[in-house]
Design an enzyme around this catalytic site. Structure first.
Site, PDB file in Angstrom:
ATOM      1  N   THR A   1     106.202 127.165  -2.789  1.00 58.75           N
ATOM      2  CA  THR A   1     106.497 125.957  -3.571  1.00 58.75           C
ATOM      3  C   THR A   1     107.952 125.956  -4.029  1.00 58.75           C
ATOM      4  O   THR A   1     108.737 126.810  -3.624  1.00 58.75           O
ATOM      5  CB  THR A   1     105.486 125.792  -4.733  1.00 58.75           C
ATOM      6  OG1 THR A   1     105.689 124.513  -5.329  1.00 58.75           O
ATOM      7  CG2 THR A   1     105.634 126.876  -5.801  1.00 58.75           C
TER       8      THR A   1
ATOM      9  N   LYS B   1     110.551 125.838  -0.319  1.00 59.26           N
ATOM     10  CA  LYS B   1     109.873 125.261   0.853  1.00 59.26           C
ATOM     11  C   LYS B   1     110.810 125.092   2.051  1.00 59.26           C
ATOM     12  O   LYS B   1     110.363 125.169   3.193  1.00 59.26           O
ATOM     13  CB  LYS B   1     109.252 123.898   0.509  1.00 59.26           C
ATOM     14  CG  LYS B   1     107.998 123.993  -0.324  1.00 59.26           C
ATOM     15  CD  LYS B   1     107.363 122.618  -0.513  1.00 59.26           C
ATOM     16  CE  LYS B   1     106.230 122.663  -1.520  1.00 59.26           C
ATOM     17  NZ  LYS B   1     105.560 121.377  -1.685  1.00 59.26           N
TER      18      LYS B   1
ATOM     19  N   ASP C   1     101.093 120.007   3.204  1.00 55.87           N
ATOM     20  CA  ASP C   1     101.302 118.864   2.295  1.00 55.87           C
ATOM     21  C   ASP C   1     101.094 117.563   3.065  1.00 55.87           C
ATOM     22  O   ASP C   1     100.540 116.590   2.533  1.00 55.87           O
ATOM     23  CB  ASP C   1     102.736 118.856   1.746  1.00 55.87           C
ATOM     24  CG  ASP C   1     102.929 119.838   0.598  1.00 55.87           C
ATOM     25  OD1 ASP C   1     101.945 120.184  -0.068  1.00 55.87           O
ATOM     26  OD2 ASP C   1     104.083 120.257   0.379  1.00 55.87           O
TER      27      ASP C   1
ATOM     28  N   GLY D   1     111.423 107.936  -3.067  1.00 52.06           N
ATOM     29  CA  GLY D   1     111.880 109.319  -3.132  1.00 52.06           C
ATOM     30  C   GLY D   1     112.269 109.800  -1.749  1.00 52.06           C
ATOM     31  O   GLY D   1     111.845 109.229  -0.731  1.00 52.06           O
TER      32      GLY D   1
ATOM     33  N   GLY E   1     112.903 113.530  -1.407  1.00 42.19           N
ATOM     34  CA  GLY E   1     112.919 114.981  -1.523  1.00 42.19           C
ATOM     35  C   GLY E   1     111.926 115.613  -0.545  1.00 42.19           C
ATOM     36  O   GLY E   1     111.507 114.985   0.433  1.00 42.19           O
TER      37      GLY E   1
ATOM     38  N   THR F   1     119.219 108.067  -4.809  1.00 43.49           N
ATOM     39  CA  THR F   1     120.440 108.467  -4.103  1.00 43.49           C
ATOM     40  C   THR F   1     120.328 107.993  -2.657  1.00 43.49           C
ATOM     41  O   THR F   1     119.562 108.540  -1.863  1.00 43.49           O
ATOM     42  CB  THR F   1     120.608 110.003  -4.153  1.00 43.49           C
ATOM     43  OG1 THR F   1     120.524 110.408  -5.523  1.00 43.49           O
ATOM     44  CG2 THR F   1     121.934 110.443  -3.561  1.00 43.49           C
TER      45      THR F   1
ATOM     46  N   GLY G   1      97.776 112.418  -7.984  1.00 47.32           N
ATOM     47  CA  GLY G   1      98.273 113.509  -7.155  1.00 47.32           C
ATOM     48  C   GLY G   1      97.298 114.650  -6.913  1.00 47.32           C
ATOM     49  O   GLY G   1      97.556 115.509  -6.073  1.00 47.32           O
TER      50      GLY G   1
HETATM   51  P1  NAP Z   1     112.524 117.148  -4.903  1.00 53.67           P
HETATM   52  O1  NAP Z   1     112.725 117.607  -3.506  1.00 53.67           O
HETATM   53  O2  NAP Z   1     113.322 117.765  -5.993  1.00 53.67           O
HETATM   54  O3  NAP Z   1     112.757 115.546  -4.924  1.00 53.67           O
HETATM   55  C1  NAP Z   1     112.753 114.844  -6.138  1.00 53.67           C
HETATM   56  C2  NAP Z   1     112.826 113.352  -5.865  1.00 53.67           C
HETATM   57  O4  NAP Z   1     112.670 112.664  -7.118  1.00 53.67           O
HETATM   58  C3  NAP Z   1     114.150 112.877  -5.268  1.00 53.67           C
HETATM   59  O5  NAP Z   1     113.917 111.789  -4.398  1.00 53.67           O
HETATM   60  C4  NAP Z   1     114.915 112.430  -6.520  1.00 53.67           C
HETATM   61  O6  NAP Z   1     115.896 111.442  -6.252  1.00 53.67           O
HETATM   62  C5  NAP Z   1     113.798 111.790  -7.303  1.00 53.67           C
HETATM   63  N1  NAP Z   1     114.114 111.697  -8.729  1.00 53.67           N
HETATM   64  C6  NAP Z   1     114.151 112.704  -9.626  1.00 53.67           C
HETATM   65  N2  NAP Z   1     114.470 112.221 -10.847  1.00 53.67           N
HETATM   66  C7  NAP Z   1     114.640 110.880 -10.701  1.00 53.67           C
HETATM   67  C8  NAP Z   1     114.962 109.813 -11.595  1.00 53.67           C
HETATM   68  N3  NAP Z   1     115.173 110.047 -12.901  1.00 53.67           N
HETATM   69  N4  NAP Z   1     114.988 108.553 -11.113  1.00 53.67           N
HETATM   70  C9  NAP Z   1     114.757 108.309  -9.802  1.00 53.67           C
HETATM   71  N5  NAP Z   1     114.449 109.272  -8.905  1.00 53.67           N
HETATM   72  C10 NAP Z   1     114.389 110.540  -9.347  1.00 53.67           C
HETATM   73  O7  NAP Z   1     110.995 117.342  -5.366  1.00 53.67           O
HETATM   74  P2  NAP Z   1     109.674 117.307  -4.442  1.00 53.67           P
HETATM   75  O8  NAP Z   1     109.334 118.681  -4.026  1.00 53.67           O
HETATM   76  O9  NAP Z   1     109.824 116.252  -3.426  1.00 53.67           O
HETATM   77  O10 NAP Z   1     108.571 116.865  -5.536  1.00 53.67           O
HETATM   78  C11 NAP Z   1     108.597 115.582  -6.105  1.00 53.67           C
HETATM   79  C12 NAP Z   1     107.383 115.382  -7.001  1.00 53.67           C
HETATM   80  O11 NAP Z   1     106.196 115.480  -6.246  1.00 53.67           O
HETATM   81  C13 NAP Z   1     107.236 116.412  -8.128  1.00 53.67           C
HETATM   82  O12 NAP Z   1     106.820 115.722  -9.285  1.00 53.67           O
HETATM   83  C14 NAP Z   1     106.149 117.330  -7.638  1.00 53.67           C
HETATM   84  O13 NAP Z   1     105.413 117.907  -8.714  1.00 53.67           O
HETATM   85  C15 NAP Z   1     105.270 116.348  -6.864  1.00 53.67           C
HETATM   86  N6  NAP Z   1     104.488 117.007  -5.796  1.00 53.67           N
HETATM   87  C16 NAP Z   1     103.131 116.866  -5.831  1.00 53.67           C
HETATM   88  C17 NAP Z   1     102.367 117.439  -4.822  1.00 53.67           C
HETATM   89  C18 NAP Z   1     100.869 117.302  -4.851  1.00 53.67           C
HETATM   90  O14 NAP Z   1     100.205 118.060  -4.156  1.00 53.67           O
HETATM   91  N7  NAP Z   1     100.325 116.373  -5.585  1.00 53.67           N
HETATM   92  C19 NAP Z   1     102.980 118.145  -3.784  1.00 53.67           C
HETATM   93  C20 NAP Z   1     104.383 118.252  -3.770  1.00 53.67           C
HETATM   94  C21 NAP Z   1     105.130 117.669  -4.798  1.00 53.67           C
HETATM   95  P3  NAP Z   1     117.423 111.851  -5.946  1.00 53.67           P
HETATM   96  O15 NAP Z   1     117.463 112.203  -4.471  1.00 53.67           O
HETATM   97  O16 NAP Z   1     118.171 110.614  -6.272  1.00 53.67           O
HETATM   98  O17 NAP Z   1     117.756 113.012  -6.826  1.00 53.67           O
END
Ligand code: NAP
Length: 271
Positions: A59, A63, A99, A123, A125, A148, A232
């Site tokens: 995680t 990843k 995932d 998003g 990420g 972004t 989620g």
């Molecule tokens: P990540 O790679 O850090 O990506 C974060 C994303 O959120 C980016 O697109 C970022 O945009 C955006 N973001 C963050 N703060 C923001 C804001 N204030 N306004 C607008 N956009 C914002 O994280 P990730 O691994 O993809 O995870 C993202 C979320 O998914 C987390 O909350 C995580 O807990 C959840 N998740 C859940 C599962 C599940 O099984 N349910 C699995 C994986 C992840 P920028 O590019 O502009 O920074």
């Protein structure tokens, strides 16, 4: 059977209780350990996994960086550029991304359709990459919007997706059949949403992969507007179930995994 989770931090993860419940339900001896792994310790941790473990989950923040240490990648992990599951087969490390199909399994379970539908992913990420890839593989027409722009552009270029710019966001939201929030906006904050108030699909389903809180502000607004929603937890449970099956070769008892994750979530939800 020794299993675990590599991440930093991992103290609050639901995976240990969920996976240990699955091991017990399958009648398998084993442990699943939370392996707190600062980035500088990743290489050493993977040597330990290679030596002693049947498999691990991966995680945040590893990843993507973990790929450099693996011997083999599944087609999904390669295309997504990230692995959340490693199988250790005779000391060889094989990376998978559950995932992606975990997300699809959650939609299937909830009866939310995506084939030939217009999906808008918010998003760009790691989670967005897995979800956009999975939806496209399963026949959805996928568009991406991200705060972004360059990051969204890179994702769209890599996977051949449609880029949504801010000026066209509202139209894209209104007309989509499936809206998926993959940003961390709303995480542990029931008051914030990735979209302005009232900006919702006209008739589509709304999925938020944030699972704490169980109902985010985006989901609440969608529910108030009479739209179908999904949180989620299903994605979390199904990615875990698919990982369990890769490690053990045994079908996971998804119901006990839900119960274990939900019980832990009830203990830890502090809003
Ligand atoms: P990540 O790679 O850090 O990506 C974060 C994303 O959120 C980016 O697109 C970022 O945009 C955006 N973001 C963050 N703060 C923001 C804001 N204030 N306004 C607008 N956009 C914002 O994280 P990730 O691994 O993809 O995870 C993202 C979320 O998914 C987390 O909350 C995580 O807990 C959840 N998740 C859940 C599962 C599940 O099984 N349910 C699995 C994986 C992840 P920028 O590019 O502009 O920074």
């Amino acid at each position: 059977m020794k299993l675990g989770l590599i991440g930093f931090p991992v103290e609050h993860s639901l995976s240990p209780v969920m996976q240990e419940a699955a091991l017990k339900a399958a009648g398998l001896e084993g442990t699943y350990l939370a392996l707190n792994t600062p980035p500088a310790f990743l290489r050493a941790r993977l040597q330990e996994v290679r030596r002693d473990y049947a498999g691990v989950n991966v995680t945040i923040p590893h990843k993507e960086s973990v790929l450099a240490y693996l011997d083999e990648l599944s087609p999904e992990a390669r295309a997504i550029g990230a692995a959340n599951t490693i199988v250790c087969d005779q000391h060889r490390l094989i990376g998978y991304n559950t995932d992606a199909m975990g997300f699809i399994s959650g939609l299937d379970e909830a009866g939310i359709s995506y084939r030939n539908k217009k999906a808008l992913v918010l998003g760009a990420g790691g989670a967005a990459r897995a979800i956009a890839y999975a939806l496209q593989e399963e026949g959805a027409h996928v568009a991406v919007y991200n705060r972004t722009l360059e990051r969204a552009q890179a994702l769209c270029d890599a996977l051949g997706l449609h880029l949504v710019r801010e000026s066209l966001l509202e139209a894209a939201v209104r007309s989509c059949d499936l809206l998926v929030n993959t940003t961390s906006v709303g995480l542990q904050d029931p008051h914030s949403s990735p979209l302005p108030a009232g900006m919702l699909p006209r008739a589509g389903a709304v999925v938020d992969i944030v699972y704490n809180p169980p109902v985010t502000r985006l989901m609440q607004e969608a529910q108030n507007a009479g739209l179908p929603t999904l949180g989620g937890l299903p994605m979390l449970v199904w990615q875990g179930a698919l990982a369990f099956e890769l490690w053990t070769g045994v079908k996971a008892d998804v119901r006990v995994m839900y119960e274990a994750a939900q019980a832990r979530l009830n203990e830890t939800v502090r809003l």
